[in-house]
Scaffold this motif. Sequence first.
Motif, PDB file in Angstrom:
ATOM      1  N   PRO A  56       0.843  -1.210   0.000  1.00 19.36           N
ATOM      2  CA  PRO A  56       0.000   0.000   0.000  1.00 19.36           C
ATOM      3  C   PRO A  56       0.864   1.241   0.000  1.00 19.36           C
ATOM      4  CG  PRO A  56      -0.702  -1.560   1.686  1.00 19.36           C
ATOM      5  CD  PRO A  56       0.594  -2.049   1.154  1.00 19.36           C
ATOM      6  N   ARG A  57       0.447   2.260  -0.733  1.00 19.94           N
ATOM      7  CA  ARG A  57       1.229   3.482  -0.826  1.00 19.94           C
ATOM      8  C   ARG A  57       0.851   4.425   0.301  1.00 19.94           C
ATOM      9  NH1 ARG A  57      -0.053   3.270  -6.753  1.00 19.94           N
ATOM     10  NH2 ARG A  57       1.761   2.317  -7.712  1.00 19.94           N
ATOM     11  N   PRO A  58       1.867   4.941   1.013  1.00 17.66           N
ATOM     12  CA  PRO A  58       1.576   5.928   2.054  1.00 17.66           C
ATOM     13  C   PRO A  58       1.080   7.224   1.431  1.00 17.66           C
ATOM     14  CG  PRO A  58       3.765   4.946   2.313  1.00 17.66           C
ATOM     15  CD  PRO A  58       3.248   4.581   0.963  1.00 17.66           C
ATOM     16  N   PRO A  59       0.610   8.147   2.240  1.00 16.37           N
ATOM     17  CA  PRO A  59       0.095   9.415   1.712  1.00 16.37           C
ATOM     18  C   PRO A  59       1.145  10.158   0.916  1.00 16.37           C
ATOM     19  CG  PRO A  59      -0.476   9.138   4.029  1.00 16.37           C
ATOM     20  CD  PRO A  59       0.462   8.034   3.684  1.00 16.37           C
ATOM     21  N   THR A  60       0.695  10.882  -0.073  1.00 13.51           N
ATOM     22  CA  THR A  60       1.586  11.629  -0.955  1.00 13.51           C
ATOM     23  C   THR A  60       2.157  12.843  -0.235  1.00 13.51           C
ATOM     24  OG1 THR A  60       0.266  10.942  -2.845  1.00 13.51           O
ATOM     25  CG2 THR A  60       1.708  12.851  -3.158  1.00 13.51           C
ATOM     26  N   ARG A  61       3.486  13.069  -0.462  1.00 10.07           N
ATOM     27  CA  ARG A  61       4.101  14.317  -0.029  1.00 10.07           C
ATOM     28  C   ARG A  61       4.320  15.186  -1.250  1.00 10.07           C
ATOM     29  NH1 ARG A  61       8.509  13.376   4.673  1.00 10.07           N
ATOM     30  NH2 ARG A  61       7.414  11.793   5.821  1.00 10.07           N
ATOM     31  N   ALA A  62       4.230  16.466  -1.091  1.00  5.12           N
ATOM     32  CA  ALA A  62       4.498  17.364  -2.204  1.00  5.12           C
ATOM     33  C   ALA A  62       5.955  17.256  -2.596  1.00  5.12           C
ATOM     34  CB  ALA A  62       4.167  18.808  -1.806  1.00  5.12           C
ATOM     35  N   PRO A  63       6.263  17.164  -3.903  1.00  6.80           N
ATOM     36  CA  PRO A  63       7.654  17.046  -4.331  1.00  6.80           C
ATOM     37  C   PRO A  63       8.378  18.373  -4.177  1.00  6.80           C
ATOM     38  CG  PRO A  63       6.242  17.278  -6.244  1.00  6.80           C
ATOM     39  CD  PRO A  63       5.334  17.204  -5.035  1.00  6.80           C
ATOM     40  N   SER A  64       9.668  18.284  -3.869  1.00  4.81           N
ATOM     41  CA  SER A  64      10.466  19.505  -3.826  1.00  4.81           C
ATOM     42  C   SER A  64      11.048  19.773  -5.202  1.00  4.81           C
ATOM     43  CB  SER A  64      11.598  19.362  -2.808  1.00  4.81           C
ATOM     44  OG  SER A  64      12.457  18.310  -3.169  1.00  4.81           O
ATOM     45  N   VAL A  65      11.323  21.031  -5.489  1.00  2.00           N
ATOM     46  CA  VAL A  65      11.954  21.401  -6.746  1.00  2.00           C
ATOM     47  C   VAL A  65      13.453  21.391  -6.512  1.00  2.00           C
ATOM     48  CG1 VAL A  65      12.138  23.165  -8.512  1.00  2.00           C
ATOM     49  CG2 VAL A  65       9.968  22.798  -7.359  1.00  2.00           C
ATOM     50  N   LEU A  66      14.170  20.473  -7.179  1.00  5.54           N
ATOM     51  CA  LEU A  66      15.582  20.269  -6.916  1.00  5.54           C
ATOM     52  C   LEU A  66      16.430  20.978  -7.954  1.00  5.54           C
ATOM     53  CD1 LEU A  66      15.415  16.463  -6.069  1.00  5.54           C
ATOM     54  CD2 LEU A  66      15.327  18.393  -4.514  1.00  5.54           C
ATOM     55  N   ALA A  67      17.645  21.313  -7.549  1.00 11.30           N
ATOM     56  CA  ALA A  67      18.542  22.031  -8.449  1.00 11.30           C
ATOM     57  C   ALA A  67      19.322  21.096  -9.363  1.00 11.30           C
ATOM     58  CB  ALA A  67      19.534  22.876  -7.631  1.00 11.30           C
ATOM     59  N   ARG A  68      19.288  19.761  -9.098  1.00 19.28           N
ATOM     60  CA  ARG A  68      20.143  18.842  -9.846  1.00 19.28           C
ATOM     61  C   ARG A  68      19.510  18.500 -11.191  1.00 19.28           C
ATOM     62  NH1 ARG A  68      17.909  16.904  -5.511  1.00 19.28           N
ATOM     63  NH2 ARG A  68      16.442  15.180  -5.648  1.00 19.28           N
ATOM     64  N   LEU A 179      13.694  -7.767  -1.740  1.00 22.83           N
ATOM     65  CA  LEU A 179      12.725  -6.746  -2.106  1.00 22.83           C
ATOM     66  C   LEU A 179      11.378  -7.007  -1.439  1.00 22.83           C
ATOM     67  CD1 LEU A 179      12.015  -4.226  -3.687  1.00 22.83           C
ATOM     68  CD2 LEU A 179      11.578  -5.671  -5.695  1.00 22.83           C
ATOM     69  N   ASP A 180      10.988  -8.265  -1.339  1.00 26.72           N
ATOM     70  CA  ASP A 180       9.743  -8.585  -0.647  1.00 26.72           C
ATOM     71  C   ASP A 180       9.786  -8.115   0.813  1.00 26.72           C
ATOM     72  OD1 ASP A 180       8.734  -9.743  -2.936  1.00 26.72           O
ATOM     73  OD2 ASP A 180       9.218 -11.804  -2.334  1.00 26.72           O
ATOM     74  N   VAL A 181      10.939  -8.316   1.458  1.00 26.23           N
ATOM     75  CA  VAL A 181      11.097  -7.847   2.834  1.00 26.23           C
ATOM     76  C   VAL A 181      11.073  -6.324   2.885  1.00 26.23           C
ATOM     77  CG1 VAL A 181      12.682  -7.760   4.807  1.00 26.23           C
ATOM     78  CG2 VAL A 181      12.323  -9.921   3.583  1.00 26.23           C
ATOM     79  N   ALA A 182      11.735  -5.680   1.929  1.00 28.59           N
ATOM     80  CA  ALA A 182      11.728  -4.213   1.871  1.00 28.59           C
ATOM     81  C   ALA A 182      10.299  -3.686   1.765  1.00 28.59           C
ATOM     82  CB  ALA A 182      12.574  -3.734   0.697  1.00 28.59           C
ATOM     83  N   HIS A 183       9.494  -4.337   0.945  1.00 31.26           N
ATOM     84  CA  HIS A 183       8.094  -3.906   0.810  1.00 31.26           C
ATOM     85  C   HIS A 183       7.340  -4.046   2.133  1.00 31.26           C
ATOM     86  CE1 HIS A 183       8.007  -4.620  -3.834  1.00 31.26           C
ATOM     87  NE2 HIS A 183       8.502  -3.441  -3.520  1.00 31.26           N
ATOM     88  N   ARG A 184       7.538  -5.166   2.798  1.00 28.45           N
ATOM     89  CA  ARG A 184       6.783  -5.399   4.034  1.00 28.45           C
ATOM     90  C   ARG A 184       7.147  -4.399   5.119  1.00 28.45           C
ATOM     91  NH1 ARG A 184       7.519 -10.916   2.591  1.00 28.45           N
ATOM     92  NH2 ARG A 184       9.341 -11.171   3.944  1.00 28.45           N
ATOM     93  N   ASP A 213      10.709  -0.632  -9.768  1.00 26.82           N
ATOM     94  CA  ASP A 213      10.083  -0.587  -8.453  1.00 26.82           C
ATOM     95  C   ASP A 213      10.469   0.716  -7.748  1.00 26.82           C
ATOM     96  OD1 ASP A 213       8.990  -2.962  -6.240  1.00 26.82           O
ATOM     97  OD2 ASP A 213       9.809  -1.095  -5.452  1.00 26.82           O
ATOM     98  N   PRO A 214       9.529   1.461  -7.190  1.00 24.12           N
ATOM     99  CA  PRO A 214       9.857   2.718  -6.517  1.00 24.12           C
ATOM    100  C   PRO A 214      10.758   2.554  -5.309  1.00 24.12           C
ATOM    101  CG  PRO A 214       7.464   2.426  -6.699  1.00 24.12           C
ATOM    102  CD  PRO A 214       8.079   1.180  -7.212  1.00 24.12           C
ATOM    103  N   SER A 215      10.863   1.342  -4.766  1.00 24.87           N
ATOM    104  CA  SER A 215      11.679   1.102  -3.575  1.00 24.87           C
ATOM    105  C   SER A 215      13.139   0.824  -3.893  1.00 24.87           C
ATOM    106  CB  SER A 215      11.112  -0.092  -2.786  1.00 24.87           C
ATOM    107  OG  SER A 215       9.798   0.163  -2.349  1.00 24.87           O
TER     108      SER A 215
END
Length: 350
Positions: A56-68, A179-184, A213-215
């Motif tokens: 499950p995806r946690p709540p969205t955070r607003a993205p920061s504008v990065l200089a890179r 990766l399965d453990v990382a997800h859990r 995968d985003p993780s």
Amino acid sequence: MISGHRHRTAARTAAITAAIAVLGIATGCTQGAVTATHPATPTPSPRPSTTQTTPPRPPTRAPSVLARLTDADQARPADLLAPPEANSPQLPQGGRTILGSYRVVAYYGGPGGPALGALGNAPPEQMAKVIAARARQFAGYGLPVQPAMELIASVAQAGPGPDHLYSKTISPAVVQKYLDVAHRHHLLLILDFQPGRGEFLPQVQRFAEFLTDPSVSVALDPEWKMAPGQVPGTVIGSSRASSINRVGDYLAGIVRQHELPDKLLMVHQFTLGMLPDRAKLRHYRGIELVLHADGFGSRAAKIGTYRQLAFPGRPDGAGFKLFLTQDTGGLMSPAQVMALRPQPDVVTFQ
């Protein structure tokens, strides 16, 4: 200072020889090297046919504008100002950026046991709990903490192997297990590459199925990148910026195509010669470059190495490694680590 690590070579080599005898592996260790011995990795096996489960995806955070940004990115900044779609992929604990949003606390190692690093001290499910406990020690320093596992996905070898590249990748099935453990447990999984006489990019591409995968992020280890004729464990390797930039460009394409949150691209270093043209490293939208200081020894020696590497700060991130058994005079405390400048964005335990 950086040179202070080299006088430990004889004692370290003896310890490695003993580890080789126990593990039945064949490899060496560099002068002042920061990784332990490298066990032979298992023969790659077919990836399990089971379907990967997305947490499950946690709540969205607003993205920061990065200089890179590359020059092309800078020409269209409006893209960066638009918030992500509500259902866009998120990092394990929410949001789309890491540097400045989280402090990453990771354990490094391979699946073959503790000789490669602390991540191998126990099965991944158990290590996830150990990492979470360690990460809590770094709370209260201005940022939420993101626990992570840095898994060695390709291991430098003392022998040439069938491809004569002195490096061997681990099985995709093993990566899936971590990766399965990382997800859990809502961890980052950082895949680390030691290419031997090969190049970084082809090894990274072998794990393309995980990079969507985003993780999942990536780390590169120039210590174990050899020139023609060199053998891992006999010299300290190095990498040109062009080899690292090819990985950054490739990862940026994956992030863009799949609308992923940012990925870390960590580059390990403990001597200036390991990255002779570091100033030529490029920055890509969606890829957060972290220069990571390795090296074991006394607190004074480690701080000296960190200062001599002269990490530039933003837009780059900074990393710092602690060795649970090889650092002398006691492990540096979180407060001592956080007193470094630039303040580490990534703290890794080996």
